[in-house]
Design a protein around this motif. Structure first.
Motif, PDB file in Angstrom:
ATOM      1  N   ARG A  17      17.732   5.454  66.585  1.00 40.25           N
ATOM      2  CA  ARG A  17      18.055   6.571  65.683  1.00 40.25           C
ATOM      3  C   ARG A  17      17.598   6.257  64.261  1.00 40.25           C
ATOM      4  O   ARG A  17      16.576   6.735  63.808  1.00 40.25           O
ATOM      5  CB  ARG A  17      19.565   6.883  65.762  1.00 40.25           C
ATOM      6  CG  ARG A  17      19.929   8.260  65.233  1.00 40.25           C
ATOM      7  CD  ARG A  17      20.045   8.323  63.723  1.00 40.25           C
ATOM      8  NE  ARG A  17      21.141   7.503  63.213  1.00 40.25           N
ATOM      9  CZ  ARG A  17      21.310   7.266  61.917  1.00 40.25           C
ATOM     10  NH1 ARG A  17      20.484   7.757  61.007  1.00 40.25           N
ATOM     11  NH2 ARG A  17      22.309   6.489  61.505  1.00 40.25           N
ATOM     12  N   ASP A  18      18.289   5.365  63.557  1.00 48.68           N
ATOM     13  CA  ASP A  18      17.858   5.050  62.187  1.00 48.68           C
ATOM     14  C   ASP A  18      16.495   4.354  62.238  1.00 48.68           C
ATOM     15  O   ASP A  18      15.628   4.593  61.401  1.00 48.68           O
ATOM     16  CB  ASP A  18      18.894   4.164  61.486  1.00 48.68           C
ATOM     17  CG  ASP A  18      19.059   4.519  60.019  1.00 48.68           C
ATOM     18  OD1 ASP A  18      18.052   4.855  59.394  1.00 48.68           O
ATOM     19  OD2 ASP A  18      20.183   4.461  59.494  1.00 48.68           O
ATOM     20  N   HIS A 206      27.259  -0.276  57.627  1.00 43.34           N
ATOM     21  CA  HIS A 206      25.905   0.192  57.939  1.00 43.34           C
ATOM     22  C   HIS A 206      25.112   0.049  56.642  1.00 43.34           C
ATOM     23  O   HIS A 206      25.327   0.806  55.695  1.00 43.34           O
ATOM     24  CB  HIS A 206      26.018   1.662  58.383  1.00 43.34           C
ATOM     25  CG  HIS A 206      24.704   2.368  58.593  1.00 43.34           C
ATOM     26  ND1 HIS A 206      24.319   2.839  59.829  1.00 43.34           N
ATOM     27  CD2 HIS A 206      23.701   2.717  57.739  1.00 43.34           C
ATOM     28  CE1 HIS A 206      23.151   3.446  59.721  1.00 43.34           C
ATOM     29  NE2 HIS A 206      22.754   3.387  58.466  1.00 43.34           N
ATOM     30  N   HIS A 208      21.541  -0.522  54.309  1.00 43.54           N
ATOM     31  CA  HIS A 208      20.082  -0.412  54.195  1.00 43.54           C
ATOM     32  C   HIS A 208      19.556  -1.515  53.288  1.00 43.54           C
ATOM     33  O   HIS A 208      20.294  -2.100  52.486  1.00 43.54           O
ATOM     34  CB  HIS A 208      19.686   0.985  53.721  1.00 43.54           C
ATOM     35  CG  HIS A 208      19.719   1.962  54.867  1.00 43.54           C
ATOM     36  ND1 HIS A 208      18.621   2.221  55.633  1.00 43.54           N
ATOM     37  CD2 HIS A 208      20.731   2.694  55.402  1.00 43.54           C
ATOM     38  CE1 HIS A 208      18.942   3.085  56.587  1.00 43.54           C
ATOM     39  NE2 HIS A 208      20.226   3.397  56.467  1.00 43.54           N
ATOM     40  N   ASN A 242      17.114  -1.216  58.024  1.00 43.63           N
ATOM     41  CA  ASN A 242      18.554  -1.505  58.166  1.00 43.63           C
ATOM     42  C   ASN A 242      18.738  -3.011  58.286  1.00 43.63           C
ATOM     43  O   ASN A 242      17.768  -3.761  58.345  1.00 43.63           O
ATOM     44  CB  ASN A 242      19.072  -0.854  59.458  1.00 43.63           C
ATOM     45  CG  ASN A 242      19.143   0.661  59.381  1.00 43.63           C
ATOM     46  OD1 ASN A 242      18.144   1.337  59.259  1.00 43.63           O
ATOM     47  ND2 ASN A 242      20.342   1.182  59.439  1.00 43.63           N
ATOM     48  N   GLN A 514      19.563  13.391  57.689  1.00 44.19           N
ATOM     49  CA  GLN A 514      20.169  13.367  56.358  1.00 44.19           C
ATOM     50  C   GLN A 514      19.667  14.483  55.440  1.00 44.19           C
ATOM     51  O   GLN A 514      19.930  14.468  54.257  1.00 44.19           O
ATOM     52  CB  GLN A 514      19.983  11.995  55.720  1.00 44.19           C
ATOM     53  CG  GLN A 514      21.085  11.054  56.160  1.00 44.19           C
ATOM     54  CD  GLN A 514      20.539   9.731  56.628  1.00 44.19           C
ATOM     55  OE1 GLN A 514      19.575   9.668  57.359  1.00 44.19           O
ATOM     56  NE2 GLN A 514      21.162   8.668  56.197  1.00 44.19           N
TER      57      GLN A 514
END
Ligand code: KIV
Ligand code: ZN
Length: 515
Positions: A17-18, A206, A208, A242, A514
């Motif tokens: 996903r990310d 979570h 970044h 991430n 987002q």
């Protein structure tokens, strides 16, 4: 029983996903299922399989993963809107362990400029989202996007309300990678202390990597009570990425004296998983990357080599084989038949039901085995990725390539390719054989796409290894990565360029979570 005292650290992987939000890293359904199976083998607790509302393709991929994965929890992201949550709920429905991860931004800058909502509206929406998600599963995670820049008192209020609404996991994201380890740890500790019912949920982080702190920040949150880390293989992800799963897991394992936590990760599958993700996404791993970089366990200086030979622990804090280095397996060779090929595919988690696709893959395997006596698992993954040309359409195909490069002469390329089944031929000169090849392709296709990246890596070691080429093209606001593998790196480059063109033309549109 307070969840923060548990000595288990939940590993939530968001590569699909990310990670897929990295420019050009989009994957086909088959590739996503293959990665999900590998993540399950790796022992990941939660697989965030995608964002169901992004596109019908994303929805179907999540559903396919939910049908396939048996032990890990399968999760879909959803904005805090009913329609998104419903799609997420339906996509993960086939899984016995399913989670919906719903989120809304809580920082002033996001609420005012992006959402155009007041605090009261955001609070109401967050509670609605959690309650609505509970119609599809009792495992609901809530995230406050941009928590790093959110007012702490408002965060406390939102988390208190979403826990009361039924969320089981509360995720605190550093969406923009702004924190420093000590401030992020303090924020996690304060939230756990100030949210009245904090002991009813698992706290998650979570992070970044915009300032290179994603792993350090995540670990600081863990020290301060987080018991779930959201991370990705090779640190893939939006912008600078991430927190990288392999670094988090090995830090916790190697420094048990500090963390005193267990994960369910089978660390010997870390390197094979990293290689698979790199092959599929076209994102090479830098050689000096911790744990999974080619040099992570290489000792160059004489003093170090001497020390390691005398006593490994003089310069090594982990064993290379514990993270899967050296697990390179000669899978198959020239004499392997169709059945051996098919069973190795199954062992690697690759199921090809369509007989024609299997035959085509087997023919490619035979061609490769003629050029390269030992075929490794990585070669098979690259070959299969090529077989399922990512991007759904296969408009352009390479037929043959002849290049000429000689000192003192201008390099030239002659290409034969098909466009929608019709044969085209072209010749071009260039600064080198790859440049000449790309120019020859462009003279046929006239895509006018901008070449953003060209990178070559060897799939396994040795000069007879296949070169794996990634080509990143951009046009009209879209960015795609194309991959090609061959023992001849110019041919691999042509394949990668053509693969990227096919993806560009597939025009698969997907929403960004987002935005
Ligand atoms: O970075 C972020 O805030 C996210 C959320 C959707 C969790 O990816
Ligand atoms: Zn994120």
């Amino acid at each position: 029983m307070p969840k923060i005292n548990d000595n288990k650290l939940i590993i939530f992987d968001t590569t699909l996903r990310d990670g897929e939000q990295s420019p050009g890293a989009s994957m086909t359904q088959e590739e996503k299922v293959r990665i999900a199976k590998q993540l399950e083998k790796l022992g990941v607790n939660v697989i965030e399989a995608g964002f169901a509302a992004a596109s019908p393709g994303d929805f179907e991929s999540i559903q396919a993963i939910a049908k396939t994965i048996k032990t890990s929890t399968v999760c879909s992201l959803a904005r805090a809107v009913e329609a998104d949550i419903e799609k997420a709920g339906k996509a993960v429905m086939p899984s016995n362990n399913r989670r919906i991860h719903t989120f809304i931004a809580t920082s002033k800058i996001h609420m005012k400029n992006k959402l155009r909502m007041t605090e009261a509206e955001v609070l109401e929406r967050a509670v609605m989202a959690v309650k609505w998600a509970l119609n599809f599963t009792d495992d609901v995670e809530f995230s406050a996007e941009d928590a790093v820049r959110s007012d702490i008192n408002f965060l406390v209020e939102v988390f208190d309300a979403t826990i009361k609404a039924g969320a089981k996991t509360i995720n605190v994201p550093d969406t923009v990678g702004y924190s420093m380890p000590h401030t992020w740890g303090e924020r996690m500790a304060k939230l756990i202390e100030q949210v009245p019912n904090s002991n009813e949920v698992v706290w998650s982080t979570h992070c970044h990597n915009d300032l290179g702190m994603a792993v350090a920040n995540s670990l600081s949150a863990v020290i301060n009570g987080a018991r779930q880390v959201e991370c990705t293989i090779n640190g893939l992800g939006e912008r600078a990425g991430n927190a990288s799963l392999e670094e988090i897991v090995m830090a916790v394992k190697t420094r048990r004296d500090i963390f005193n936590l267990e994960t369910t990760i089978n660390s010997e599958f870390i390197v094979p998983t990293s290689k698979l993700v790199s092959t599929i996404t076209g994102y090479p791993v830098q050689p000096n990357k911790a744990i999974v970089g080619a040099n992570a366990f290489a000792h160059e200086s004489g003093i170090h080599q001497d020390g390691v030979l005398k006593h490994r622990e003089t310069y090594e804090i982990m064993r290379a084989q514990d993270v899967g280095w050296g697990a390179n397996k000669i899978s198959l060779g020239k004499l392997s038949g169709r059945n051996a090929f098919k069973s190795r595919l199954l062992e690697l988690g690759i199921e090809i039901e369509n007989a024609e696709t299997l035959n085509a893959a087997f023919s490619r395997f035979k061609l490769l085995a003629d050029k390269k006596s030992e075929i490794f698992d990585e070669d098979i993954h690259a070959l299969i990725s090529e077989e399922y040309v990512a991007g759904a359409i296969d408009l352009h195909k390479l037929v043959s390539l002849k290049t000429n490069s000689e000192t003192g002469k201008v390099p030239a390329a002659e290409i034969k390719m098909t466009v929608d089944g019709k044969i085209f031929e072209a010749k071009a000169d260039g600064g080198g054989p790859v440049d000449a090849t790309f120019k020859a392709i462009e003279s046929i296709v006239k895509s006018e796409a901008e070449l953003l990246l060209f990178s070559v890596n060897n799939i396994t070691s040795g000069t007879d290894s296949q070169g794996e080429v990634t080509v990143r093209l951009a046009k009209g606001g879209r960015t795609v990565n194309g991959q090609g593998a061959d023992t001849d790196i110019v041919v691999a480059s042509a394949k990668a360029y053509i693969n990227a063109l096919n993806k560009l033309l597939s025009k698969l549109e997907r929403a960004h979570p987002q935005v």
